[in-house]
Design a protein around this motif. Structure first.
Motif, PDB file in Angstrom:
ATOM      1  N   TYR A 183       0.815  -1.222   0.000  1.00 40.20           N
ATOM      2  CA  TYR A 183       0.000   0.000   0.000  1.00 40.20           C
ATOM      3  C   TYR A 183       0.851   1.276   0.000  1.00 40.20           C
ATOM      4  CZ  TYR A 183      -4.091  -2.910   0.877  1.00 40.20           C
ATOM      5  OH  TYR A 183      -5.094  -3.837   0.772  1.00 40.20           O
ATOM      6  N   VAL A 228      -7.706  -5.398   4.072  1.00 37.17           N
ATOM      7  CA  VAL A 228      -6.336  -5.387   4.600  1.00 37.17           C
ATOM      8  C   VAL A 228      -6.146  -6.518   5.605  1.00 37.17           C
ATOM      9  CG1 VAL A 228      -4.625  -4.035   5.879  1.00 37.17           C
ATOM     10  CG2 VAL A 228      -6.104  -2.910   4.210  1.00 37.17           C
ATOM     11  N   LEU A 274      -8.612   3.010   3.045  1.00 37.26           N
ATOM     12  CA  LEU A 274      -8.491   1.563   2.881  1.00 37.26           C
ATOM     13  C   LEU A 274      -9.593   0.882   3.690  1.00 37.26           C
ATOM     14  CD1 LEU A 274      -4.623   1.035   3.277  1.00 37.26           C
ATOM     15  CD2 LEU A 274      -5.936   1.034   1.149  1.00 37.26           C
ATOM     16  N   SER A 281      -5.413   5.161   7.851  1.00 42.35           N
ATOM     17  CA  SER A 281      -6.065   5.054   6.538  1.00 42.35           C
ATOM     18  C   SER A 281      -7.442   4.400   6.641  1.00 42.35           C
ATOM     19  CB  SER A 281      -5.178   4.266   5.568  1.00 42.35           C
ATOM     20  OG  SER A 281      -5.140   2.893   5.918  1.00 42.35           O
TER      21      SER A 281
END
Length: 726
Positions: free
Chosen positions: A532, A554, A549, A543
């Motif tokens: 990222y 993730v 994100l 984030s």
């Protein structure tokens, strides 16, 4: 290495000969023979290098750099600066390189040309960003060697003198940048004459009709007042001689752009600009400035609040002079400026003159130190700003402003932009004073932090611990230092809030997959950060809160390989994200549905706003999630949420005198804060009152609504969900 014969047919062109003649006239009086020879070599060298280039005006390109050098020569700059002015476009536009300039001239010349070239090589997404980056680049170049900026200003000045050859759109773009960036920098380093000419050329290109109206109107007025100004000058000269002072007395007229700014800011007509004309008095000694002022005030009565002492308290660019507005014959208002010869030279050549000869070993002057301090403060501001554009927008408003001078209780002088408040003063003392300020004392009287200060005020600040900066503070300050400090602190607070919330969001996502934050291994974390393009785990956590994100995606990447293979495709979090009102500015409550504790809620991870909490049945939320269902966040309120939340109540009433005041008093009596009130009158003697109020929960709102409903003039009360306005 480029081999040059130094001969070019271009040198025989009439326009080139005229430009070169002007340069020689400007340099003959102060260059020695060796320096004249070096300058001649530079001109021929530049003519050869630019031989195939033509300006948009049709003249050989070398006429431009020669003209730039001629402008520099008017300031009597050193020989290296003159040569760099002649060659300032060679590295960018010809085959000449840095090493060629070192070999033919010296490292100093090569460094100057390269520095000017770097200012021109920037590419940007839009004009505003270009302006901001240009300003910041000029700032850094100026802090290293102000001669780079002086060359660039001379370059821009000649381009403005010949701007008619450009396209209409090009003229507008270049002129706006000149007004916003170049002219203010010229003013700040004391190049007043250059500032005025840059402004007037830009003004003419941006507003040609208005420019011509002012030129014509000022000429007519000048004809009517010319004899009066001449008489005033003679009277002053005679009065000074009678007082045993020999002085140079001359009349002057405001520049077209200065007139335009005054007309625009004060909403005046041209006839109403009383200081259209002025008188400048140049005396020999410092003490004579004040003696001359006394003589003038005996001749012509001074205007109230029309005196400024820039000798005792110089401007940030080192400018010194006494200014006094007086009433002359026939009620004519005019500004008198009194200064010494040295001060006059400073006002024309500026503090830049101290740098132009690059006498680094020379003793620093007070004026030079002022500008160095100014540059240092700008560099610190730039470092604290989020971007060049933010810094430039913050500081741009300061550039063209006059200053005020206020005092600390100890008698120290603090310089601030005009219309500064007590809070600006607090931040000028120190950032920590500003961020903990609660009130002020101005001239011995208690005052709020929004109190606008005036020159001569004595100010002290009262502080307290535990204050939290809010965005509302930005509306109280005008100085770039205060705005930058407040924005930085707001960003720090928001980042801290984002870090905590992001941690909770990732914990929740990992828990859904039967994993935990503590079980993550360093190698996997590093791999995900590289994927990222993030620097640290903190950046990753923030984030999530900022909506950049998705924690569910993730979290999958952070899992061990064996766990990844066992995962279902559908992501269903085990637990809801708990919202308790303490998340700070990183969690947003939109005005489309005004969610309250007690409402069923769902979050949306907005790339622009971070986590946005809606009522679960909010139409806006449902429409948004149709396109981005993966950005939905299952949420629920904490059992005992903290803080106050906004909601909107629509109250239908009988329109009688005092009904609004009565209901506002009733709401206040319930310890409820009213944020806004809006009244819409309807037919038949009825009105609709819309209150945005702050309550603790849905139950608290219901309690208030019931209380309002019992009022005799209230017909109906309900919560409003403006679901189409988000």
């Amino acid at each position: 290495m480029v081999s040059l014969s130094f001969t070019s047919d271009t040198m025989s062109h009439k326009a080139v000969q005229v430009a070169f003649k002007k340069l020689k006239e400007n340099t003959n009086l102060y260059l020695n023979d060796e320096e004249k020879s070096a300058l001649r070599k530079a001109v021929h060298y530049g003519a050869y290098a630019h031989e195939k280039q033509i300006r948009k005006s049709g003249e050989p390109y070398i006429t431009h750099p020669i003209a730039v050098a001629a402008i520099l020569a008017e300031m009597r700059v050193d020989i290296d600066t003159l040569i760099a002015g002649v060659l300032h476009d060679t590295i960018e536009d010809t085959e000449i390189g840095f090493d060629d300039l070192v070999q033919e001239f010296n490292v100093d010349v090569a460094n100057l040309v390269e520095a000017v070239t770097k200012l021109d090589k920037l590419k940007f997404r839009n004009f505003k960003e270009a302006q901001a980056e240009t300003f910041v680049k000029m700032l850094f170049a100026m802090s290293d060697d102000v001669r780079v900026i002086v060359i660039k200003l001379a370059d821009r000045l000649h381009n403005m003198r010949t701007i008619a050859a450009m396209s209409h759109s090009g003229q507008k773009r270049i002129s706006q940048e000149t007004i916003d960036v170049y002219a203010p920098i010229a003013e700040r380093i004391g190049l007043k004459h250059m500032q005025k000419e840059l402004e007037d050329h830009a003004f003419k290109a941006l507003h040609p009709k208005r420019y011509q109206q002012i030129i014509t109107g000022a000429k007519e007025i000048a004809g009517n007042r010319k004899k009066a100004i001449e008489k005033i000058c003679k009277n002053i000269e005679k009065a000074l001689l009678d007082a045993s002072m020999v002085a140079e007395v001359s009349g002057r007229q405001k520049s077209p752009y200065s007139i335009y700014k005054k007309i625009k800011s004060k909403q005046l007509t041209l006839d109403e600009v009383h200081d259209l004309f002025g008188v400048r008095i140049i005396v020999q000694e410092l003490h004579q400035c004040y003696l001359a002022l006394g003589v003038i005030h005996n001749l012509y009565p001074p205007s109230e609040n029309g005196f400024k002492d820039y000798i005792a308290v110089p401007k940030q660019n080192g400018y010194q002079s006494l200014h006094s507005i007086v009433t002359g014959p026939y009620g004519l208002k005019l500004e008198i400026q009194i200064r010494t010869e040295n001060m006059d030279q400073m006002s024309e050549a500026g503090v830049a003159a101290h740098w132009l000869y690059k006498q680094k070993a020379a003793q620093s002057t007070a004026s030079l130190n002022k500008v160095r301090n100014w540059l240092g403060s700008l560099l610190r501001l730039q470092a604290d700003s989020g971007s060049s554009l933010e810094f430039y927008e913050n500081f741009k408003s300061d550039l063209g402003l006059d200053e005020i001078y206020v005092f600390t209780p100890k008698g120290d002088i603090v310089q601030l932009p005009i219309k500064s408040t007590a809070m600006d003063f607090a931040y000028a003392i120190h950032t920590s004073v500003g961020s903990h300020a609660v009130s002020a004392v101005v001239n011995g009287e208690p005052a709020t932090l929004s109190k606008v200060l005036e020159t001569g005020d004595t100010v002290s600040i009262k502080t307290t611990k535990g204050l939290t900066v809010t965005a509302d503070w930005l509306s109280v300050v005008v100085s770039s230092k205060a705005r930058t400090a407040i924005r930085k602190e707001l960003k720090d607070i928001k980042d801290e809030d984002a870090l905590l919330l992001g941690h909770r969001m990732l914990d929740r996502a990992l828990d859904t997959f039967g994993h935990s934050f503590e079980a993550l291994d360093a190698r996997t974390i590093k791999k995900v950060l590289n994927h990222y393009q993030l620097e640290s785990m903190d950046d990753l956590l923030k984030s999530f809160a900022y909506g950049q994100l998705l924690p569910s995606i993730v979290a999958r990447k952070l899992l061990p390989l064996m766990k990844k293979r066992k995962l279902d495709k559908d992501y269903q979090p085990k637990e809801a994200l708990i919202i308790d009102g303490t998340e700070g500015s990183i969690v947003n409550y939109p005005h489309c549905c005004f969610p309250l504790p007690g409402d069923e809620i769902t979050g949306y991870l907005s790339p622009a706003k971070g986590v946005v909490i809606h009522r679960s049945q909010c139409v806006n939320l449902l429409e948004t999630l149709k396109d981005s269902p993966e950005r939905s966040v299952k949420c629920q309120w904490n059992v005992d949420p903290s803080g106050m939340f906004k909601t909107k109540l629509m109250v239908d009433v009988i329109n009688r005198t005092g009904v609004l005041a009565n209901l506002a008093s009733l709401i206040a009596a319930e310890d409820v804060n009213i944020v806004t009130i809006d009244q819409v009158d309807k037919e038949g003697g009825f009105s609709q009152l819309n209150f945005v109020v702050e309550v603790e929960s849905k139950g608290h709102a219901t309690q208030l609504m019931n209380r309002l409903q019992r009022h005799t003039e209230v017909l109906n009360v309900k919560r409003v969900y403006h679901e189409k306005n988000h």
